[in-house]
Design a protein around this motif. Structure first.
Motif, PDB file in Angstrom:
ATOM      1  N   ALA A 200      -3.812   3.686  15.737  1.00 25.77           N
ATOM      2  CA  ALA A 200      -4.497   2.840  16.714  1.00 25.77           C
ATOM      3  C   ALA A 200      -5.060   1.585  16.071  1.00 25.77           C
ATOM      4  CB  ALA A 200      -5.617   3.631  17.390  1.00 25.77           C
ATOM      5  N   PHE A 201      -5.510   1.709  14.820  1.00 22.96           N
ATOM      6  CA  PHE A 201      -6.116   0.571  14.138  1.00 22.96           C
ATOM      7  C   PHE A 201      -5.079  -0.399  13.568  1.00 22.96           C
ATOM      8  CE2 PHE A 201      -9.682   3.732  13.012  1.00 22.96           C
ATOM      9  CZ  PHE A 201     -10.336   3.474  14.212  1.00 22.96           C
ATOM     10  N   GLY A 202      -3.915   0.112  13.164  1.00 21.67           N
ATOM     11  CA  GLY A 202      -2.960  -0.769  12.500  1.00 21.67           C
ATOM     12  C   GLY A 202      -1.518  -0.363  12.623  1.00 21.67           C
ATOM     13  N   GLY A 203      -1.189   0.448  13.619  1.00 22.24           N
ATOM     14  CA  GLY A 203       0.191   0.830  13.840  1.00 22.24           C
ATOM     15  C   GLY A 203       0.768   1.689  12.726  1.00 22.24           C
ATOM     16  N   ALA A 204       2.102   1.756  12.680  1.00 21.85           N
ATOM     17  CA  ALA A 204       2.775   2.602  11.703  1.00 21.85           C
ATOM     18  C   ALA A 204       2.486   2.156  10.274  1.00 21.85           C
ATOM     19  CB  ALA A 204       4.279   2.594  11.963  1.00 21.85           C
ATOM     20  N   ALA A 205       2.270   0.855  10.066  1.00 23.47           N
ATOM     21  CA  ALA A 205       2.009   0.357   8.713  1.00 23.47           C
ATOM     22  C   ALA A 205       0.720   0.943   8.150  1.00 23.47           C
ATOM     23  CB  ALA A 205       1.945  -1.165   8.709  1.00 23.47           C
ATOM     24  N   LEU A 206      -0.341   0.973   8.958  1.00 22.89           N
ATOM     25  CA  LEU A 206      -1.598   1.540   8.479  1.00 22.89           C
ATOM     26  C   LEU A 206      -1.501   3.058   8.385  1.00 22.89           C
ATOM     27  CD1 LEU A 206      -4.450   1.067   7.517  1.00 22.89           C
ATOM     28  CD2 LEU A 206      -5.233   1.167   9.895  1.00 22.89           C
ATOM     29  N   ALA A 207      -0.775   3.680   9.293  1.00 20.76           N
ATOM     30  CA  ALA A 207      -0.579   5.127   9.200  1.00 20.76           C
ATOM     31  C   ALA A 207       0.133   5.478   7.896  1.00 20.76           C
ATOM     32  CB  ALA A 207       0.219   5.627  10.399  1.00 20.76           C
TER      33      ALA A 207
ATOM     34  N   GLY B  99       0.784  -1.228   0.000  1.00 21.61           N
ATOM     35  CA  GLY B  99       0.000   0.000   0.000  1.00 21.61           C
ATOM     36  C   GLY B  99       0.809   1.268   0.000  1.00 21.61           C
ATOM     37  N   THR B 100       2.157   1.157   0.170  1.00 22.12           N
ATOM     38  CA  THR B 100       2.972   2.362   0.245  1.00 22.12           C
ATOM     39  C   THR B 100       4.015   2.454  -0.864  1.00 22.12           C
ATOM     40  OG1 THR B 100       4.231   1.168   1.945  1.00 22.12           O
ATOM     41  CG2 THR B 100       2.684   2.827   2.696  1.00 22.12           C
ATOM     42  N   ALA B 101       4.055   1.495  -1.756  1.00 18.85           N
ATOM     43  CA  ALA B 101       4.854   1.556  -2.991  1.00 18.85           C
ATOM     44  C   ALA B 101       6.291   2.013  -2.793  1.00 18.85           C
ATOM     45  CB  ALA B 101       4.161   2.479  -4.003  1.00 18.85           C
ATOM     46  N   PRO B 102       7.121   1.218  -2.072  1.00 23.21           N
ATOM     47  CA  PRO B 102       8.513   1.634  -1.876  1.00 23.21           C
ATOM     48  C   PRO B 102       9.289   1.667  -3.180  1.00 23.21           C
ATOM     49  CG  PRO B 102       8.205  -0.637  -1.155  1.00 23.21           C
ATOM     50  CD  PRO B 102       6.840  -0.090  -1.474  1.00 23.21           C
ATOM     51  N   ARG B 103      10.325   2.520  -3.244  1.00 22.71           N
ATOM     52  CA  ARG B 103      11.147   2.623  -4.441  1.00 22.71           C
ATOM     53  C   ARG B 103      12.189   1.508  -4.486  1.00 22.71           C
ATOM     54  NH1 ARG B 103      11.583   8.639  -3.700  1.00 22.71           N
ATOM     55  NH2 ARG B 103      10.163   9.556  -5.205  1.00 22.71           N
ATOM     56  N   ASP B 104      13.000   1.517  -5.531  1.00 21.42           N
ATOM     57  CA  ASP B 104      14.034   0.501  -5.669  1.00 21.42           C
ATOM     58  C   ASP B 104      15.151   0.743  -4.661  1.00 21.42           C
ATOM     59  OD1 ASP B 104      16.395   2.041  -6.901  1.00 21.42           O
ATOM     60  OD2 ASP B 104      14.726   2.611  -8.209  1.00 21.42           O
ATOM     61  N   GLU B 105      16.075  -0.225  -4.571  1.00 19.92           N
ATOM     62  CA  GLU B 105      17.105  -0.206  -3.538  1.00 19.92           C
ATOM     63  C   GLU B 105      18.110   0.930  -3.692  1.00 19.92           C
ATOM     64  OE1 GLU B 105      20.188  -3.336  -4.027  1.00 19.92           O
ATOM     65  OE2 GLU B 105      18.833  -4.061  -5.602  1.00 19.92           O
TER      66      GLU B 105
END
Length: 309
Positions: free
Chosen positions: A108-115, A23-29
């Motif tokens: 609160a619902f899903g930690g840093a990942a959901l934020a 859901g956050t689409a990280p870039r390449d290395e």
């Protein structure tokens, strides 16, 4: 670059979580070595006594900032998203069905990942790394850099300790800094005023590290990286030393602060009083971050820029 032994010294201390996902689409290395970077900074706080909401019950992200490092790697723009912004928060099975809520509820619902997923969906910005700090981390980092000087444009009274800060400049240790950034009732503008206090503190930390950069001062770099590693939670792929190197050419005067434009700071919602973002102006800002044209946006929209000098 730091030697492998030094890297291991910090890596062995840092707390990591799997934060950035689909859901956050990280870039390449290679993103740390060239081009713009976008980091999500979350300041968490506990809320004892709240109804159970799963693993992260009782926590909120009271500070939400996107730090945009431009492609030239010589300027950073800190974009604050008000904690009560009324936005779409994705669902989390068994905890939250999805829908509109205050953005700080995502933690609160899903930690840093959901934020992070919520911020990505709101802004469309690719998030390259996430740093989570609680208020205790702010205290320890400020003490690690030897304290900071914060110049307030107004009077602030702490509702927790009774401390009072007059308009003007104040030398703060970690405890006083933590007290200041917690305040929102004794600050003009409430939560929006607290955002300015947060901007002032971040700028003051950066000033304390100048004029000698971290790279040119190994002792200070070691102290700060050690403290950061022990105090912060970061995404599993974020390398603190690579981050320090990416920021090494940014001068203090090239750190700018902006708050996402708001159209209604007191919107009545099912989640309580919330902040309605100015959809058009906010969209223009988010586009500028995505396209690395923030300088132009800041010039065209000076009223949203925080004065931290």
């Amino acid at each position: 670059m730091l030697a492998s032994g030094a890297r291991h010294r910090y890596e062995g201390r840092v707390h990591r979580e799997e934060i950035l996902g689909q859901g956050t689409a990280p870039r390449d290395e290679y993103r740390w070595h060239r081009g713009p970077l976008n980091l999500l900074l979350l300041g968490s706080d506990s809320r004892d006594g709240e109804p159970d909401q799963g693993e992260y019950s009782g926590q909120r992200s009271d500070t939400i900032m996107l730090a945009h490092l431009n492609g030239a790697r010589d300027a950073v723009t800190m974009v604050s998203i008000p904690r009560d912004s009324y936005v779409e928060v994705p669902a989390r099975t068994g905890v939250w069905d999805g829908g509109r809520n205050k953005i700080n509820a995502a933690f609160a619902f899903g930690g840093a990942a959901l934020a992070a997923e919520t911020v990505h969906r709101l802004t469309g910005v690719t998030i390259d790394g996430v740093v989570v700090a609680n208020f205790a981390a702010v205290r320890t980092i400020v003490d690690a850099v030897g304290g900071i000087t914060v110049c307030l444009p107004y009077e602030v009274t702490s509702t927790t300790t009774g401390r009072q800060w007059t308009a003007g400049c104040h030398r703060l240790d970690g405890n006083a800094t933590e007290d200041l950034v917690r305040q929102r009732h004794g600050v003009p503008g409430g939560d929006l005023g607290r955002i300015l206090d947060q901007h002032l503190v971040v700028k003051a930390i950066a000033q304390q590290l100048s004029p000698t950069s971290l790279i040119a001062n190994p002792t200070r770099m070691d102290r700060l990286l050690t403290t950061a590693a022990e105090s912060l939670t970061v995404d599993e792929n974020l390398d603190l030393t690579d981050l320090a190197l990416a920021l090494r050419h940014v001068r203090t005067e090239r750190i700018r602060f902006v708050t996402v434009p708001v159209s209604d700071p007191g919107l009545d919602t099912p989640a309580g009083s919330a902040v309605l973002l100015d959809s058009q102006a906010a969209a223009e800002l988010f586009t500028a971050v995505r396209e690395d044209t923030v300088d132009r946006w800041l010039t065209d929209h000076p009223r949203y820029v925080s004065t931290t000098d």
